[in-house]
Design a protein around this motif. Structure first.
Motif, PDB file in Angstrom:
ATOM      1  N   MET A   1     -17.626  -2.926  -0.566  1.00 45.90           N
ATOM      2  CA  MET A   1     -16.681  -2.092   0.132  1.00 45.90           C
ATOM      3  C   MET A   1     -15.914  -1.267  -0.897  1.00 45.90           C
ATOM      4  O   MET A   1     -15.429  -1.791  -1.892  1.00 45.90           O
ATOM      5  CB  MET A   1     -15.715  -2.974   0.934  1.00 45.90           C
ATOM      6  N   ALA A   2     -15.821   0.024  -0.643  1.00 45.82           N
ATOM      7  CA  ALA A   2     -15.113   0.914  -1.560  1.00 45.82           C
ATOM      8  C   ALA A   2     -13.608   0.674  -1.461  1.00 45.82           C
ATOM      9  O   ALA A   2     -13.075   0.409  -0.392  1.00 45.82           O
ATOM     10  CB  ALA A   2     -15.417   2.364  -1.216  1.00 45.82           C
ATOM     11  N   ARG A   3     -12.939   0.736  -2.580  1.00 44.59           N
ATOM     12  CA  ARG A   3     -11.484   0.580  -2.622  1.00 44.59           C
ATOM     13  C   ARG A   3     -10.856   1.942  -2.846  1.00 44.59           C
ATOM     14  O   ARG A   3     -11.349   2.740  -3.636  1.00 44.59           O
ATOM     15  CB  ARG A   3     -11.062  -0.360  -3.764  1.00 44.59           C
ATOM     16  N   ARG A   4      -9.796   2.224  -2.159  1.00 39.03           N
ATOM     17  CA  ARG A   4      -9.067   3.475  -2.297  1.00 39.03           C
ATOM     18  C   ARG A   4      -7.628   3.148  -2.708  1.00 39.03           C
ATOM     19  O   ARG A   4      -7.100   2.093  -2.388  1.00 39.03           O
ATOM     20  CB  ARG A   4      -9.004   4.237  -0.970  1.00 39.03           C
ATOM     21  N   THR A   5      -6.996   4.061  -3.362  1.00 35.11           N
ATOM     22  CA  THR A   5      -5.608   3.904  -3.751  1.00 35.11           C
ATOM     23  C   THR A   5      -4.768   4.863  -2.924  1.00 35.11           C
ATOM     24  O   THR A   5      -5.126   6.032  -2.795  1.00 35.11           O
ATOM     25  CB  THR A   5      -5.413   4.213  -5.249  1.00 35.11           C
ATOM     26  N   ILE A   6      -3.687   4.350  -2.345  1.00 37.64           N
ATOM     27  CA  ILE A   6      -2.770   5.209  -1.621  1.00 37.64           C
ATOM     28  C   ILE A   6      -1.372   4.970  -2.151  1.00 37.64           C
ATOM     29  O   ILE A   6      -1.083   3.908  -2.712  1.00 37.64           O
ATOM     30  CB  ILE A   6      -2.793   4.959  -0.089  1.00 37.64           C
ATOM     31  N   GLU A   7      -0.511   5.956  -2.005  1.00 37.86           N
ATOM     32  CA  GLU A   7       0.878   5.801  -2.386  1.00 37.86           C
ATOM     33  C   GLU A   7       1.713   5.766  -1.127  1.00 37.86           C
ATOM     34  O   GLU A   7       1.446   6.494  -0.174  1.00 37.86           O
ATOM     35  CB  GLU A   7       1.323   6.970  -3.270  1.00 37.86           C
ATOM     36  N   VAL A   8       2.711   4.890  -1.117  1.00 40.13           N
ATOM     37  CA  VAL A   8       3.628   4.799   0.004  1.00 40.13           C
ATOM     38  C   VAL A   8       5.048   4.877  -0.541  1.00 40.13           C
ATOM     39  O   VAL A   8       5.313   4.482  -1.673  1.00 40.13           O
ATOM     40  CB  VAL A   8       3.430   3.496   0.818  1.00 40.13           C
ATOM     41  N   ASP A   9       5.948   5.410   0.274  1.00 47.07           N
ATOM     42  CA  ASP A   9       7.346   5.482  -0.166  1.00 47.07           C
ATOM     43  C   ASP A   9       8.023   4.128   0.023  1.00 47.07           C
ATOM     44  O   ASP A   9       7.442   3.188   0.564  1.00 47.07           O
ATOM     45  CB  ASP A   9       8.097   6.597   0.559  1.00 47.07           C
TER      46      ASP A   9
ATOM     47  N   THR B   1      -1.886  -9.144   1.441  1.00 45.73           N
ATOM     48  CA  THR B   1      -1.805  -7.952   0.610  1.00 45.73           C
ATOM     49  C   THR B   1      -1.345  -6.817   1.520  1.00 45.73           C
ATOM     50  O   THR B   1      -1.421  -6.939   2.756  1.00 45.73           O
ATOM     51  CB  THR B   1      -3.177  -7.603   0.017  1.00 45.73           C
ATOM     52  N   PRO B   2      -0.893  -5.689   0.954  1.00 41.77           N
ATOM     53  CA  PRO B   2      -0.556  -4.556   1.821  1.00 41.77           C
ATOM     54  C   PRO B   2      -1.732  -4.167   2.731  1.00 41.77           C
ATOM     55  O   PRO B   2      -1.543  -3.823   3.891  1.00 41.77           O
ATOM     56  CB  PRO B   2      -0.205  -3.442   0.840  1.00 41.77           C
ATOM     57  N   ASN B   3      -2.952  -4.261   2.216  1.00 45.11           N
ATOM     58  CA  ASN B   3      -4.125  -3.943   3.027  1.00 45.11           C
ATOM     59  C   ASN B   3      -4.244  -4.906   4.217  1.00 45.11           C
ATOM     60  O   ASN B   3      -4.583  -4.492   5.330  1.00 45.11           O
ATOM     61  CB  ASN B   3      -5.393  -4.008   2.171  1.00 45.11           C
ATOM     62  N   ASP B   4      -3.968  -6.199   4.002  1.00 43.53           N
ATOM     63  CA  ASP B   4      -4.014  -7.173   5.100  1.00 43.53           C
ATOM     64  C   ASP B   4      -3.034  -6.800   6.212  1.00 43.53           C
ATOM     65  O   ASP B   4      -3.353  -6.873   7.395  1.00 43.53           O
ATOM     66  CB  ASP B   4      -3.672  -8.582   4.605  1.00 43.53           C
ATOM     67  N   VAL B   5      -1.829  -6.387   5.819  1.00 44.59           N
ATOM     68  CA  VAL B   5      -0.806  -6.032   6.806  1.00 44.59           C
ATOM     69  C   VAL B   5      -1.244  -4.799   7.585  1.00 44.59           C
ATOM     70  O   VAL B   5      -1.179  -4.769   8.820  1.00 44.59           O
ATOM     71  CB  VAL B   5       0.561  -5.791   6.129  1.00 44.59           C
ATOM     72  N   LEU B   6      -1.700  -3.771   6.869  1.00 40.59           N
ATOM     73  CA  LEU B   6      -2.147  -2.551   7.548  1.00 40.59           C
ATOM     74  C   LEU B   6      -3.330  -2.834   8.470  1.00 40.59           C
ATOM     75  O   LEU B   6      -3.381  -2.348   9.602  1.00 40.59           O
ATOM     76  CB  LEU B   6      -2.516  -1.482   6.519  1.00 40.59           C
ATOM     77  N   ARG B   7      -4.264  -3.643   8.013  1.00 42.39           N
ATOM     78  CA  ARG B   7      -5.427  -3.989   8.840  1.00 42.39           C
ATOM     79  C   ARG B   7      -4.978  -4.690  10.119  1.00 42.39           C
ATOM     80  O   ARG B   7      -5.416  -4.362  11.210  1.00 42.39           O
ATOM     81  CB  ARG B   7      -6.395  -4.879   8.063  1.00 42.39           C
ATOM     82  N   ARG B   8      -4.065  -5.646   9.971  1.00 39.06           N
ATOM     83  CA  ARG B   8      -3.597  -6.391  11.137  1.00 39.06           C
ATOM     84  C   ARG B   8      -2.849  -5.483  12.111  1.00 39.06           C
ATOM     85  O   ARG B   8      -3.034  -5.548  13.318  1.00 39.06           O
ATOM     86  CB  ARG B   8      -2.692  -7.545  10.686  1.00 39.06           C
ATOM     87  N   LEU B   9      -1.975  -4.602  11.579  1.00 42.89           N
ATOM     88  CA  LEU B   9      -1.171  -3.747  12.446  1.00 42.89           C
ATOM     89  C   LEU B   9      -1.964  -2.596  13.054  1.00 42.89           C
ATOM     90  O   LEU B   9      -1.714  -2.216  14.195  1.00 42.89           O
ATOM     91  CB  LEU B   9       0.022  -3.183  11.669  1.00 42.89           C
ATOM     92  N   LEU B  10      -2.913  -2.068  12.300  1.00 40.75           N
ATOM     93  CA  LEU B  10      -3.629  -0.887  12.769  1.00 40.75           C
ATOM     94  C   LEU B  10      -4.959  -1.188  13.443  1.00 40.75           C
ATOM     95  O   LEU B  10      -5.415  -0.427  14.294  1.00 40.75           O
ATOM     96  CB  LEU B  10      -3.878   0.079  11.600  1.00 40.75           C
ATOM     97  N   LEU B  11      -5.602  -2.279  13.079  1.00 39.53           N
ATOM     98  CA  LEU B  11      -6.952  -2.557  13.583  1.00 39.53           C
ATOM     99  C   LEU B  11      -7.022  -3.847  14.381  1.00 39.53           C
ATOM    100  O   LEU B  11      -8.068  -4.472  14.463  1.00 39.53           O
ATOM    101  CB  LEU B  11      -7.944  -2.626  12.412  1.00 39.53           C
ATOM    102  N   SER B  12      -5.943  -4.238  14.987  1.00 38.93           N
ATOM    103  CA  SER B  12      -5.925  -5.525  15.684  1.00 38.93           C
ATOM    104  C   SER B  12      -6.445  -5.401  17.115  1.00 38.93           C
ATOM    105  O   SER B  12      -5.744  -5.614  18.075  1.00 38.93           O
ATOM    106  CB  SER B  12      -4.508  -6.098  15.699  1.00 38.93           C
ATOM    107  N   GLY B  13      -7.699  -5.055  17.230  1.00 39.01           N
ATOM    108  CA  GLY B  13      -8.328  -5.037  18.542  1.00 39.01           C
ATOM    109  C   GLY B  13      -8.108  -3.766  19.330  1.00 39.01           C
ATOM    110  O   GLY B  13      -8.484  -3.693  20.492  1.00 39.01           O
TER     111      GLY B  13
END
Length: 144
Positions: free
Chosen positions: A1-9, A26-38
């Motif tokens: 899986m490709a990894r990307r870097t993002i900046e957040v304020d 990880t921040p990715n885990d939180v975003l995945r859960r909040l954005l892709l949760s079904g």
């Protein structure tokens, strides 16, 4: 899986911290859960890697619960008369403080700081059923 870097304020990062399980997510885990949760119609190609969930650590009020000085569901209140504001939190079974917006904090100071917007000693919350500040109840438990 490709990894990307993002900046957040700072505000977005603080939001991610509020929704993470410390030392697990990880921040990715939180975003995945909040954005892709079904919410998507198709399941992801690969399931997200899972990590063992640790039990939530006990909150600072658990010793007061164990000593039968406070109880889960009890309300705590802090009033700021000059600002005409009243802040409340509810004690959870694990000794955490839950705010009306659903966020939970393990210590009174962190909860009250979030509510007032400033660093503050959260042990000044008043335990509504007894009418006593938390620091008095804590001292009562510590000194028997």
């Amino acid at each position: 899986m490709a990894r990307r870097t993002i900046e957040v304020d700072d505000e977005v990062f603080a939001f991610l911290q509020q929704h993470c399980e410390p030392l697990i997510d990880t921040p990715n885990d939180v975003l995945r859960r909040l954005l892709l949760s079904g919410d998507s119609e198709e399941p992801p190609e690969k399931p997200a890697p899972t990590r063992p969930r640790l039990l939530r650590r006990p909150g600072a009020l658990l010793p007061l619960i164990n000593a039968n000085v406070v109880a889960p569901g009890d309300v705590l209140r802090h009033e700021q008369p000059r600002r005409r504001m009243v802040h409340e939190a509810t004690i959870t079974p694990r000794g955490w403080l839950k705010l009306a917006d659903g966020r939970s904090f393990s210590t009174p100071s962190r909860a009250l700081a979030e509510q007032t917007g400033t660093t503050i000693n959260g042990w000044i919350y008043v335990h509504v059923p007894s009418g006593k500040p938390l620091y008095v109840l804590r001292r009562q438990v510590e000194h028997g």
